[in-house]
Design an enzyme around this catalytic site. Structure first.
Site, PDB file in Angstrom:
ATOM      1  N   SER A  61       0.829  -1.202   0.000  1.00 50.95           N
ATOM      2  CA  SER A  61       0.000   0.000   0.000  1.00 50.95           C
ATOM      3  C   SER A  61       0.871   1.262   0.000  1.00 50.95           C
ATOM      4  O   SER A  61       1.663   1.476  -0.916  1.00 50.95           O
ATOM      5  CB  SER A  61      -0.965  -0.047   1.183  1.00 50.95           C
ATOM      6  OG  SER A  61      -1.998   0.912   1.035  1.00 50.95           O
TER       7      SER A  61
ATOM      8  N   HIS B 244      -7.926  -5.501  -0.163  1.00 53.94           N
ATOM      9  CA  HIS B 244      -6.701  -4.700  -0.184  1.00 53.94           C
ATOM     10  C   HIS B 244      -5.476  -5.426   0.356  1.00 53.94           C
ATOM     11  O   HIS B 244      -4.392  -5.329  -0.224  1.00 53.94           O
ATOM     12  CB  HIS B 244      -6.930  -3.406   0.609  1.00 53.94           C
ATOM     13  CG  HIS B 244      -5.761  -2.480   0.597  1.00 53.94           C
ATOM     14  ND1 HIS B 244      -5.150  -2.063  -0.573  1.00 53.94           N
ATOM     15  CD2 HIS B 244      -5.068  -1.885   1.613  1.00 53.94           C
ATOM     16  CE1 HIS B 244      -4.150  -1.248  -0.281  1.00 53.94           C
ATOM     17  NE2 HIS B 244      -4.067  -1.126   1.028  1.00 53.94           N
TER      18      HIS B 244
ATOM     19  N   ASP C 201     -10.114  -4.742  -4.568  1.00 57.22           N
ATOM     20  CA  ASP C 201      -9.483  -3.761  -3.683  1.00 57.22           C
ATOM     21  C   ASP C 201     -10.234  -2.439  -3.818  1.00 57.22           C
ATOM     22  O   ASP C 201     -10.123  -1.756  -4.833  1.00 57.22           O
ATOM     23  CB  ASP C 201      -8.009  -3.586  -4.061  1.00 57.22           C
ATOM     24  CG  ASP C 201      -7.239  -2.735  -3.058  1.00 57.22           C
ATOM     25  OD1 ASP C 201      -7.873  -1.947  -2.324  1.00 57.22           O
ATOM     26  OD2 ASP C 201      -6.001  -2.856  -3.015  1.00 57.22           O
TER      27      ASP C 201
END
Length: 272
Positions: A107, A244, A214
């Site tokens: 991320s 995610h 996601d």
């Protein structure tokens, strides 16, 4: 026998908490770069999988995250977070000078890891990106247009199909559950722009893993960023219905096996 070590070092914005899982005879050094609002403690199972694969594993809690010093989730310049990761790598390599280095970022950590690879790619063997924030992130663009960012926490259900992951995240006192900060949002936008302007990762072997469901960092926006940095050795893995946090998904064993297989391929290839 595994040796686990915790220590602190002086980062750009105060004391940074670091941790290592030391393999007695490591084949490579794995560097974990965690995401926004979380901490390295959420990656224990990832570290163990890499350890079982023959890695010595290291990572930090970014400044303002987890056990590190600093105002929570405040980042004035992401180049400082990249510098902290570089300090960690240099420290770890002092004991493992000949080991290949694999950087693994999730991320926000995927963004930091990508920038690290652009600046220090000559010192690493491979890059792994999990749901990275790259290219066009609509949530960021929306927040930049607000005078005041609302106090709306991340929905834990968007992390994984495993409800226990969401519950653990919501109950974790080291996770930030408050709003984004304007300074951080602006720094984030500058970092994304710097990555796009810098461009290709060249011949660096890169694995990009992303969940097709996601909703936090949608695939389509990241794909724009991947095209901007794409080098000559990119492997993409998309997981249907995954959310995610692919390392915390219901098929996490499959995802981690993809990572270790990719590392095996890189380690067995002739030197670049």
């Amino acid at each position: 026998m595994t040796v686990t070590r915790r220590w602190e070092f002086a980062g750009r914005d105060g004391a940074v908490a670091a941790r290592s899982w030391r393999h007695p005879e490591p084949r490579y050094l794995a560097v974990l770069v965690h995401g926004y609002g979380e901490h390295l403690g959420r990656y224990e199972h990832v570290a163990r999988a890499l350890l079982d694969h023959g890695a010595t594993v290291v990572g930090v809690d970014h400044a303002g995250h987890g056990l590190s010093a600093g105002e929570r989730v405040l980042v004035a310049d992401f180049e400082d977070r990249v510098a902290d990761v570089h300090s960690l790598v240099e420290d770890a390599r002092a004991d493992h000078r000949d080991l290949p280095v694999v950087v693994i970022g999730h991320s926000m950590g995927g963004m930091i890891a990508t920038r690290y690879a652009q600046l220090h790619g000559e010192g690493i063997a491979a890059l792994v990106l999990s749901g990275p924030v790259l290219g066009r992130w609509e949530a960021l663009e929306a927040m930049r247009g607000l005078d005041e960012i609302p106090d709306v926490p991340i929905d834990p259900s968007t992390l994984s199909r495993d409800p226990q992951v969401g519950r653990a995240y919501a109950d974790d006192p080291l996770v930030w559950h408050g709003p984004f900060k304007k300074v951080t949002v602006e720094a984030w936008a500058r970092c994304l722009d710097a990555i796009t302007r810098h461009g290709s990762l060249g011949a660096l072997p890169t694995l990009w893993v992303h969940g097709e469901d996601d909703r936090l960092v949608p695939y389509e926006g990241t794909a724009v960023g991947i095209e901007a940095v794409r080098g000559t050795d990119l492997t993409e893995r998309r997981h249907a219905e995954a959310r995610h946090e692919v390392f915390n998904e219901t098929n996490s064993d499959e995802v981690l096996a993809e990572v270790t297989a990719f590392v095996d391929r890189v380690l067995s290839a002739p030197a670049r």
